[in-house]
Motif scaffolding. Structure first.
Motif, PDB file in Angstrom:
ATOM      1  N   ALA A 265      10.913  -1.861   1.452  1.00 32.36           N
ATOM      2  CA  ALA A 265       9.984  -1.833   2.584  1.00 32.36           C
ATOM      3  C   ALA A 265       8.547  -1.905   2.086  1.00 32.36           C
ATOM      4  N   LEU A 266       8.250  -1.234   0.984  1.00 32.93           N
ATOM      5  CA  LEU A 266       6.894  -1.271   0.425  1.00 32.93           C
ATOM      6  C   LEU A 266       6.566  -2.658  -0.094  1.00 32.93           C
ATOM      7  N   THR A 267       7.520  -3.319  -0.725  1.00 36.25           N
ATOM      8  CA  THR A 267       7.316  -4.672  -1.233  1.00 36.25           C
ATOM      9  C   THR A 267       7.083  -5.636  -0.082  1.00 36.25           C
ATOM     10  N   ASP A 268       7.881  -5.510   0.983  1.00 37.31           N
ATOM     11  CA  ASP A 268       7.699  -6.366   2.159  1.00 37.31           C
ATOM     12  C   ASP A 268       6.318  -6.168   2.753  1.00 37.31           C
ATOM     13  N   HIS A 269       5.865  -4.916   2.786  1.00 42.24           N
ATOM     14  CA  HIS A 269       4.551  -4.595   3.337  1.00 42.24           C
ATOM     15  C   HIS A 269       3.447  -5.233   2.490  1.00 42.24           C
ATOM     16  N   SER A 270       3.575  -5.173   1.171  1.00 44.08           N
ATOM     17  CA  SER A 270       2.570  -5.769   0.283  1.00 44.08           C
ATOM     18  C   SER A 270       2.530  -7.284   0.443  1.00 44.08           C
ATOM     19  N   GLU A 271       3.712  -7.892   0.577  1.00 46.44           N
ATOM     20  CA  GLU A 271       3.757  -9.341   0.784  1.00 46.44           C
ATOM     21  C   GLU A 271       3.120  -9.722   2.111  1.00 46.44           C
ATOM     22  N   HIS A 272       3.355  -8.908   3.132  1.00 44.88           N
ATOM     23  CA  HIS A 272       2.757  -9.163   4.453  1.00 44.88           C
ATOM     24  C   HIS A 272       1.230  -9.104   4.365  1.00 44.88           C
ATOM     25  N   ASN A 273       0.698  -8.085   3.664  1.00 43.86           N
ATOM     26  CA  ASN A 273      -0.753  -7.973   3.501  1.00 43.86           C
ATOM     27  C   ASN A 273      -1.312  -9.148   2.709  1.00 43.86           C
ATOM     28  N   ALA A 274      -0.574  -9.598   1.696  1.00 45.57           N
ATOM     29  CA  ALA A 274      -1.042 -10.730   0.897  1.00 45.57           C
ATOM     30  C   ALA A 274      -1.141 -11.977   1.770  1.00 45.57           C
ATOM     31  N   LYS A 275      -0.212 -12.147   2.693  1.00 48.10           N
ATOM     32  CA  LYS A 275      -0.258 -13.307   3.585  1.00 48.10           C
ATOM     33  C   LYS A 275      -1.435 -13.217   4.540  1.00 48.10           C
ATOM     34  N   ILE A 276      -1.741 -12.019   5.001  1.00 52.85           N
ATOM     35  CA  ILE A 276      -2.843 -11.841   5.950  1.00 52.85           C
ATOM     36  C   ILE A 276      -4.184 -12.064   5.262  1.00 52.85           C
ATOM     37  N   PHE A 277      -4.395 -11.437   4.116  1.00 49.12           N
ATOM     38  CA  PHE A 277      -5.703 -11.447   3.484  1.00 49.12           C
ATOM     39  C   PHE A 277      -5.887 -12.540   2.445  1.00 49.12           C
ATOM     40  N   GLY A 278      -4.862 -12.942   1.771  1.00 47.43           N
ATOM     41  CA  GLY A 278      -4.987 -13.979   0.767  1.00 47.43           C
ATOM     42  C   GLY A 278      -5.380 -13.440  -0.586  1.00 47.43           C
TER      43      GLY A 278
ATOM     44  N   PHE B 154     -13.166  -8.166   4.652  1.00 42.87           N
ATOM     45  CA  PHE B 154     -12.702  -7.666   5.949  1.00 42.87           C
ATOM     46  C   PHE B 154     -13.136  -6.212   6.152  1.00 42.87           C
ATOM     47  N   TYR B 155     -12.916  -5.372   5.143  1.00 37.11           N
ATOM     48  CA  TYR B 155     -13.311  -3.961   5.249  1.00 37.11           C
ATOM     49  C   TYR B 155     -14.814  -3.835   5.468  1.00 37.11           C
ATOM     50  N   ARG B 156     -15.573  -4.629   4.749  1.00 36.37           N
ATOM     51  CA  ARG B 156     -17.031  -4.557   4.892  1.00 36.37           C
ATOM     52  C   ARG B 156     -17.488  -5.006   6.276  1.00 36.37           C
ATOM     53  N   ARG B 157     -16.851  -6.031   6.821  1.00 42.31           N
ATOM     54  CA  ARG B 157     -17.186  -6.472   8.187  1.00 42.31           C
ATOM     55  C   ARG B 157     -16.860  -5.379   9.196  1.00 42.31           C
ATOM     56  N   GLU B 158     -15.734  -4.721   9.007  1.00 42.83           N
ATOM     57  CA  GLU B 158     -15.351  -3.639   9.915  1.00 42.83           C
ATOM     58  C   GLU B 158     -16.336  -2.473   9.816  1.00 42.83           C
ATOM     59  N   ILE B 159     -16.746  -2.142   8.597  1.00 41.92           N
ATOM     60  CA  ILE B 159     -17.732  -1.074   8.401  1.00 41.92           C
ATOM     61  C   ILE B 159     -19.041  -1.447   9.085  1.00 41.92           C
ATOM     62  N   GLN B 160     -19.478  -2.684   8.912  1.00 43.85           N
ATOM     63  CA  GLN B 160     -20.720  -3.132   9.542  1.00 43.85           C
ATOM     64  C   GLN B 160     -20.600  -3.102  11.064  1.00 43.85           C
ATOM     65  N   TYR B 161     -19.483  -3.549  11.599  1.00 47.16           N
ATOM     66  CA  TYR B 161     -19.258  -3.562  13.043  1.00 47.16           C
ATOM     67  C   TYR B 161     -19.293  -2.142  13.608  1.00 47.16           C
ATOM     68  N   GLU B 162     -18.579  -1.233  12.978  1.00 45.13           N
ATOM     69  CA  GLU B 162     -18.534   0.147  13.465  1.00 45.13           C
ATOM     70  C   GLU B 162     -19.878   0.853  13.283  1.00 45.13           C
ATOM     71  N   THR B 163     -20.592   0.519  12.223  1.00 37.69           N
ATOM     72  CA  THR B 163     -21.920   1.099  12.030  1.00 37.69           C
ATOM     73  C   THR B 163     -22.874   0.622  13.121  1.00 37.69           C
TER      74      THR B 163
ATOM     75  N   PRO C 268      -7.697  -9.986  -2.786  1.00 31.83           N
ATOM     76  CA  PRO C 268      -8.411  -8.711  -2.655  1.00 31.83           C
ATOM     77  C   PRO C 268      -9.851  -8.904  -2.162  1.00 31.83           C
ATOM     78  N   LYS C 269     -10.485 -10.004  -2.551  1.00 33.23           N
ATOM     79  CA  LYS C 269     -11.848 -10.278  -2.073  1.00 33.23           C
ATOM     80  C   LYS C 269     -11.862 -10.461  -0.572  1.00 33.23           C
ATOM     81  N   ASP C 270     -10.854 -11.159  -0.028  1.00 31.33           N
ATOM     82  CA  ASP C 270     -10.766 -11.317   1.432  1.00 31.33           C
ATOM     83  C   ASP C 270     -10.600  -9.970   2.110  1.00 31.33           C
ATOM     84  N   ARG C 271      -9.800  -9.127   1.509  1.00 28.61           N
ATOM     85  CA  ARG C 271      -9.597  -7.786   2.074  1.00 28.61           C
ATOM     86  C   ARG C 271     -10.885  -6.976   2.009  1.00 28.61           C
TER      87      ARG C 271
END
Length: 181
Positions: free
Chosen positions: A13-26, A34-43, A28-31
Motif C-alpha cells: 500500500a505504501l509503494t502504491d501510494h508513492s507511485e501515485h504521488n510520483a504520477k501526480i507531481f513528476g 506545489f507546496y510553496r504555491r499552497e503556502i503562498q495562497y494560504e498566506t 520532488p521539485k514539482d512537489r
C-alpha cells in the motif's frame, strides 16, 4: 482512491501510494513548487482575513470614541453609557468570530510548511540543492521562522478582545463614577 497510511499498513500500500504521488507531481521539485504555491495562497488568505479584521476593528474604535465624546445635554449621558458598551461587545464578538478563520489559515500554513520540510529531509538531492542555493536557507523552512512571521495575525484577535473588555469597563466606570457631570 485515498488511503489512510498507518504503521500497520502493508508495504504494498505504501509503494502504491508513492507511485501515485510520483504520477501526480513528476519530481520532488514539482512537489516543492506545489507546496510553496499552497503556502503562498494560504498566506494571502491569512493576510486578507487579518486586513479585513483590522479594518473592521478600526471603524469600531472610531465609532466608540465618537460615542464617548457625545455632549448632548438631554440624552448624551444615557447614550455614552449604552452605545459604547454595545460597541465594545460588538468588538469582542467580532474578535471571537475572526479567531477560527485566522487560526484555520495558520494551521493550513503550518501543515504545508511541515510537508515542505519533510520533503526536503526525505529527498537528499532536493535537500542539498535547497541548502546550497542562496535563495533558500534552513531558517526559511524551519518552524520557528515562519511561525514568528504569523504571530501578529494569530495574536491580534485576542489582543483586541482584551482591548475591548478594558474599554467597556473604562466606559462604564467613568459614566457611573461621575453621575452628575
Amino acid at each position: 482512491m485515498p488511503r489512510i497510511i498507518s504503521p500497520q499498513s502493508p508495504e504494498s500500500a505504501l509503494t502504491d501510494h508513492s507511485e501515485h504521488n510520483a504520477k501526480i507531481f513528476g519530481s520532488p521539485k514539482d512537489r516543492l513548487d506545489f507546496y510553496r504555491r499552497e503556502i503562498q495562497y494560504e498566506t494571502t488568505i491569512l493576510a486578507n482575513r487579518t486586513d479585513a479584521y483590522l479594518t473592521a476593528q478600526s471603524f469600531l474604535v472610531i465609532a466608540f470614541v465618537s460615542c464617548m465624546g457625545n455632549l448632548n445635554p438631554e440624552w448624551g449621558k444615557l447614550f455614552t453609557l449604552v452605545v459604547p458598551l454595545l460597541l465594545a461587545m460588538l468588538g469582542v464578538f467580532s474578535s471571537l468570530n475572526a479567531w477560527p478563520g485566522i487560526r484555520a489559515a495558520y494551521d493550513i500554513i503550518d501543515h504545508w510548511h511541515f510537508k515542505q520540510s519533510e520533503l526536503l529531509r526525505s529527498e537528499p538531492v532536493m535537500g542539498l540543492a535547497y541548502d546550497e542555493s542562496p535563495l533558500f536557507c534552513e531558517t526559511e523552512s524551519s518552524h520557528k521562522g515562519y511561525r514568528k512571521s504569523l504571530l501578529f495575525s494569530v495574536r491580534t484577535p485576542w489582543l483586541f478582545t482584551v482591548f475591548w473588555m478594558l474599554l467597556a469597563v473604562f466606559a462604564f466606570y467613568i459614566q457611573v463614577d461621575n453621575p452628575g457631570a
